[in-house]
Enzyme design. Structure first.
Site, mmCIF file in Angstrom:
data_model
loop_
_atom_site.group_PDB
_atom_site.id
_atom_site.type_symbol
_atom_site.label_atom_id
_atom_site.label_comp_id
_atom_site.label_asym_id
_atom_site.label_seq_id
_atom_site.Cartn_x
_atom_site.Cartn_y
_atom_site.Cartn_z
ATOM 1 N N ARG A 105 0.856 -1.200 0.000
ATOM 2 C CA ARG A 105 0.000 0.000 0.000
ATOM 3 C C ARG A 105 0.883 1.237 0.000
ATOM 4 N NH1 ARG A 105 -2.473 0.352 6.168
ATOM 5 N NH2 ARG A 105 -0.467 0.249 7.211
ATOM 6 N N ASN A 143 -4.526 8.457 4.522
ATOM 7 C CA ASN A 143 -4.390 7.666 5.744
ATOM 8 C C ASN A 143 -2.943 7.653 6.177
ATOM 9 O OD1 ASN A 143 -5.662 5.772 7.685
ATOM 10 N ND2 ASN A 143 -4.087 4.393 6.904
ATOM 11 N N GLU A 144 -2.716 7.977 7.436
ATOM 12 C CA GLU A 144 -1.358 7.918 7.989
ATOM 13 C C GLU A 144 -0.337 8.385 6.949
ATOM 14 O OE1 GLU A 144 -0.629 4.053 9.714
ATOM 15 O OE2 GLU A 144 -1.604 4.698 11.564
ATOM 16 N N GLU A 301 -7.159 5.416 15.763
ATOM 17 C CA GLU A 301 -6.984 3.970 15.629
ATOM 18 C C GLU A 301 -6.222 3.438 16.826
ATOM 19 O OE1 GLU A 301 -4.957 2.475 12.222
ATOM 20 O OE2 GLU A 301 -5.893 3.903 10.866
ATOM 21 N N TRP A 309 2.244 -6.403 12.856
ATOM 22 C CA TRP A 309 3.420 -5.847 12.192
ATOM 23 C C TRP A 309 4.639 -5.740 13.095
ATOM 24 C CZ3 TRP A 309 4.003 -1.462 15.051
ATOM 25 C CH2 TRP A 309 2.854 -0.858 15.565
ATOM 26 N N GLU A 349 -3.495 -7.966 6.510
ATOM 27 C CA GLU A 349 -3.750 -7.738 7.930
ATOM 28 C C GLU A 349 -4.708 -8.757 8.528
ATOM 29 O OE1 GLU A 349 -2.516 -3.177 8.511
ATOM 30 O OE2 GLU A 349 -4.575 -3.447 7.825
ATOM 31 N N LYS A 350 -4.704 -9.972 7.940
ATOM 32 C CA LYS A 350 -5.693 -10.952 8.400
ATOM 33 C C LYS A 350 -5.421 -11.427 9.822
ATOM 34 C CE LYS A 350 -3.730 -15.039 6.070
ATOM 35 N NZ LYS A 350 -2.499 -14.391 5.583
ATOM 36 N N PHE A 351 -4.190 -11.235 10.316
ATOM 37 C CA PHE A 351 -3.931 -11.621 11.706
ATOM 38 C C PHE A 351 -3.866 -10.424 12.648
ATOM 39 C CE2 PHE A 351 -2.231 -15.537 9.587
ATOM 40 C CZ PHE A 351 -3.302 -16.330 9.990
ATOM 41 N N HIS A 352 -4.462 -9.322 12.218
ATOM 42 C CA HIS A 352 -4.572 -8.144 13.094
ATOM 43 C C HIS A 352 -5.892 -8.252 13.851
ATOM 44 C CE1 HIS A 352 -4.796 -3.937 14.328
ATOM 45 N NE2 HIS A 352 -3.576 -3.736 13.856
HETATM 46 C C1 GLA Z 1 -2.338 1.715 10.684
HETATM 47 C C2 GLA Z 1 -3.203 1.901 9.471
HETATM 48 C C3 GLA Z 1 -4.289 0.890 9.367
HETATM 49 C C4 GLA Z 1 -3.793 -0.475 9.760
HETATM 50 C C5 GLA Z 1 -3.205 -0.420 11.130
HETATM 51 C C6 GLA Z 1 -2.720 -1.763 11.626
HETATM 52 O O1 GLA Z 1 -2.807 2.381 11.786
HETATM 53 O O2 GLA Z 1 -3.744 3.180 9.383
HETATM 54 O O3 GLA Z 1 -4.729 0.889 8.030
HETATM 55 O O4 GLA Z 1 -2.820 -0.876 8.854
HETATM 56 O O5 GLA Z 1 -2.110 0.423 11.104
HETATM 57 O O6 GLA Z 1 -2.175 -1.683 12.916
#
Ligand code: GLA
Length: 691
Positions: A105, A143-144, A301, A309, A349-352
């Site tokens: 991404r 985003n971020e 978030e 991660w 992110e399936k294991f988040h």
């Molecule tokens: C960041 C991103 C999210 C996601 C989270 C995972 O905060 O903004 O899209 O990837 O991390 O912890």
């Protein structure tokens, strides 16, 4: 008013029947704000210029019908495959000159004109379509920004860097002077010769590296501004983006971003690579509050459990989700939002963790989210109030960058380690601290801590000096004051900008090898860093075993400044801060007894008396905000106490119940606190104080 519970909803991953189930569950959980369309680009613009808003329309409608407010993404966080296929020059390039490809991404260069053009075209579409929607609460730009693509070294970035440098310096002579290009034959005859600091065979020019950091931060802020300008043409709704005030992201100077945000939002995840992740949570929350100018902010978030991660992604202990969330609230958050609503079955992110885990709603995580939701309702009256702190810590992204350029005295000297060490000492002493920008007005604070402020302008240094001169108390730690904003060493001896204030001249840094220790006269050991100090007007406060000074104290004007020229173990730093910051209080007769009891209690490992409640209320002016009863166990803070407005938050991190001395009404249990409140192990209690 009241608190908001929210989440990210990546509805694109689920079918319409799941959407409907999710709406019902969101209502059950009391979710009030949902972020959608954050990574929506390839869904809503599947082919160039061809828009399909049917699914987003439906989701927006479902949320609206459920009474849920929209935190609407502009959708530009990640470009769709068609864009990077058509315009591979929009891809980011790393310092070694290699391209970073799509497949993850944020594969875009912040300075790419073609990316900007496409992104703004999409924002326009989204703004026109939803800008007046009654459910719209907040715009969520990209985003971020800079999470992965902060530093790009491609040709477009090089060109933009030159424009930025031309604006900053005006002439190439000024640039040569600022960068010290007389060294190693780096003199530029023209701005066109300047490159981003791509990897070289040797150490790169440190001033160029710092300027590239500044430029890169500005480039993404510029992107934010461009998207925000489009939104403003079509909507009056507040606009923000999610900051990353965390330990591992350092590329955005958020002091320079904050004024552009209509509301300050942060993303925070516990980082188990750190020695004290929970202390870092408090630090990040306090820094976010600083960015918000002391006003309430949003936790945009966080996670219900593990992230995916880190090398080892730890689940939260039972109760930790609520405890961590309420710690953010205690330190000024008015909204707690989770990434994400429903745990992904596919993708990176399936294991988040998520609010609805893979196991579904018959799960401890889901039940704890419900508990959090109820708790936020119960303490709703706290929302909107502000945290009180009378001690400040100066934090600087520029010093972070400048401390960690190549070829420094010790590779183990890391800016954030030093900042965290200072913050931890304060937190463990029970001191609520404002984290502020260099150059801020210090006049309201009873004490200011300046850790490792390596790069400092004359005005920023003067802010500390003037403050002490007029009666303030400062503690400055090593490697502060060394260089000016051009990364030029301030000559005449360290610590440069603070030499006179501190009454010392440090003639030489003498860093230590890993594992090497230098004994202190009082017992204990110094590690990492020592200096060859000569005292001009300062008095020694702590010496090495050989009698040379390690910590000094200097009366300056009506105040006092301490210098910590070495790296102390946590208990020693804590004791030192206590001495440095309470010396003045101790001199005040009405506090003397109280401080002594507090100090003795801590030394003996007992719970400290509650300064505020034991103290004479007339003496509150200073002591009230300082040194709340905190309790350490096994070197960790067991009881964390923060006042927000009229409310006292007592966070029990330990595994035994505590009684905390306070009088008032406890909001979580709804019971009166008559003289004290019981805070069960792992729980948080919030007391509206009544005298
Ligand atoms: C960041 C991103 C999210 C996601 C989270 C995972 O905060 O903004 O899209 O990837 O991390 O912890």
């Amino acid at each position: 008013m009241g608190f908001v519970l929210g989440c990210d909803y990546n509805y694109e991953q689920w079918s319409p029947d799941v959407w409907r189930e999710d709406m019902a569950l969101m209502r059950e959980a009391g979710v009030g704000l949902v972020a959608v369309n954050v990574f929506g680009w390839s869904e809503i613009e599947p082919r160039p210029g061809e828009y399909d808003f049917s699914a987003l329309d439906e989701i927006v409608g479902l949320l609206h019908d459920s009474g849920i407010r929209l935190n609407l993404g502009t959708g530009t966080a990640s470009p769709p495959p068609w864009l990077t296929r058509r315009h591979p020059d929009a891809l980011p390039v790393t310092a070694d000159g290699t391209t970073r490809f799509p497949g993850g991404r944020q594969a875009w260069c912040p300075s790419s004109p073609v990316f900007r053009e496409h992104a703004l075209r999409l924002v326009e579409q989204v703004a026109v379509r939803y800008g007046q929607h009654p459910a719209l609460e907040l715009w969520h730009v990209s985003n971020e920004l800079g999470c992965h693509n902060a530093l790009c070294y491609c040709e477009a970035s090089a060109a933009a860097f030159r424009v930025w440098l031309t604006r900053r310096y005006g002439t190439v002579e000024a640039l040569n002077k600022a960068w010290g290009t007389a060294f190693w034959s780096q003199r530029y005859a023209d701005f066109d010769e300047v490159q981003p600091p791509r990897l070289a065979l040797s150490v790169r020019n440190p001033a160029q590296l710092v300027d590239f950091q500044r430029f890169s931060s500005d480039a993404l802020l510029d992107h934010y501004r461009a998207e925000a300008a489009v939104l403003r043409r079509h909507s009056t709704t507040k606009i923000t983006t999610n900051f990353m005030v965390t330990a591992h992201i350092r590329n955005q100077d958020y002091w320079s971003w904050a004024a552009d945000m209509d509301v300050i939002a942060n993303d925070h995840y516990l980082d188990h690579r750190l020695p004290d992740p929970v202390a870092e949570l408090s630090f990040a929350a306090d820094l976010t509050r600083g960015l918000a100018g002391g006003r309430p902010w949003m936790l945009m978030e966080t996670s219900t459990g593990a992230v995916n991660w880190q090398p080892y992604n730890l689940a939260k202990e039972p109760g930790q989700l609520v405890r961590n969330s309420l710690t953010h609230v205690a330190r000024g958050a008015d909204a707690i939002c989770f990434f994400q609503w429903r745990a992904s079955a596919q993708g990176a992110e399936k294991f988040h963790s998520a609010i609805v885990p893979h196991a579904g709603v018959d799960s401890a995580v889901w039940r704890e989210v419900l508990e959090l939701s109820e708790t936020l309702d119960k303490i709703g009256e706290v929302a909107g109030s502000t945290v009180e702190a009378d001690t400040a810590l100066v934090f600087s992204w520029e010093s972070w960058w400048a401390t960690e350029t190549e070829a420094r005295p010790s590779q183990d000297l890391r800016y954030l380690d030093q900042v965290h060490a200072a913050y931890r000492a304060l937190r463990e002493l029970g001191v609520t601290t404002d984290i502020i920008a260099p150059g801020s007005d210090l006049s309201g604070y009873r004490a200011v801590v300046v850790p490792c402020l390596h790069m400092v302008s004359d005005q920023e240094a003067a802010a500390v000096t003037d403050y002490v001169e007029s009666g303030g108390r400062a503690v400055i730690t090593f490697y502060s004051g060394i260089v000016d904003p051009d990364d030029r060493v301030r000559l005449g001896g360290y610590p440069g900008a603070f030499r006179e204030l501190l009454g010392v001249v440090s003639e030489e840094f003498a860093p230590l090898l890993p594992g090497q220790e230098v004994p202190l006269a009082t017992g204990g050991q110094a590690t990492l860093w020592t200096e060859r100090l000569r005292l001009t007007t300062a008095k020694p406060e702590l010496a090495y075993a050989n009698g040379t000074p390690a910590v000094t104290r200097n009366a300056f004007g009506a105040g006092e400044a301490w210098y910590v020229s070495t790296n102390l173990a946590a208990p020693d730093l804590r004791a030192l801060f206590e001495r440095a910051l309470t010396a003045q209080e101790a001199a005040r007769p009405e506090h003397q007894d109280l401080w002594k009891r507090a100090t003795d209690a801590q030394t003996n490992g007992e719970r400290a008396p509650d300064v505020q409640n034991d103290g004479d209320r007339a003496a509150r002016g200073h002591s009230d905000l300082w040194k709340r009863a905190s309790e350490l166990r096994d070197g960790q803070l067991a009881t964390e106490v923060v006042r927000r407005g009229a409310y006292l938050f007592v966070v029990n991190h330990g595994d035994v119940d505590i009684e905390y001395a306070v009088a008032g009404h406890e909001l979580v249990t709804g019971q009166a606190a008559i003289g004290s409140v019981l805070v069960p192990a792992g729980a948080v209690r919030v007391v509206r104080e009544e005298s």
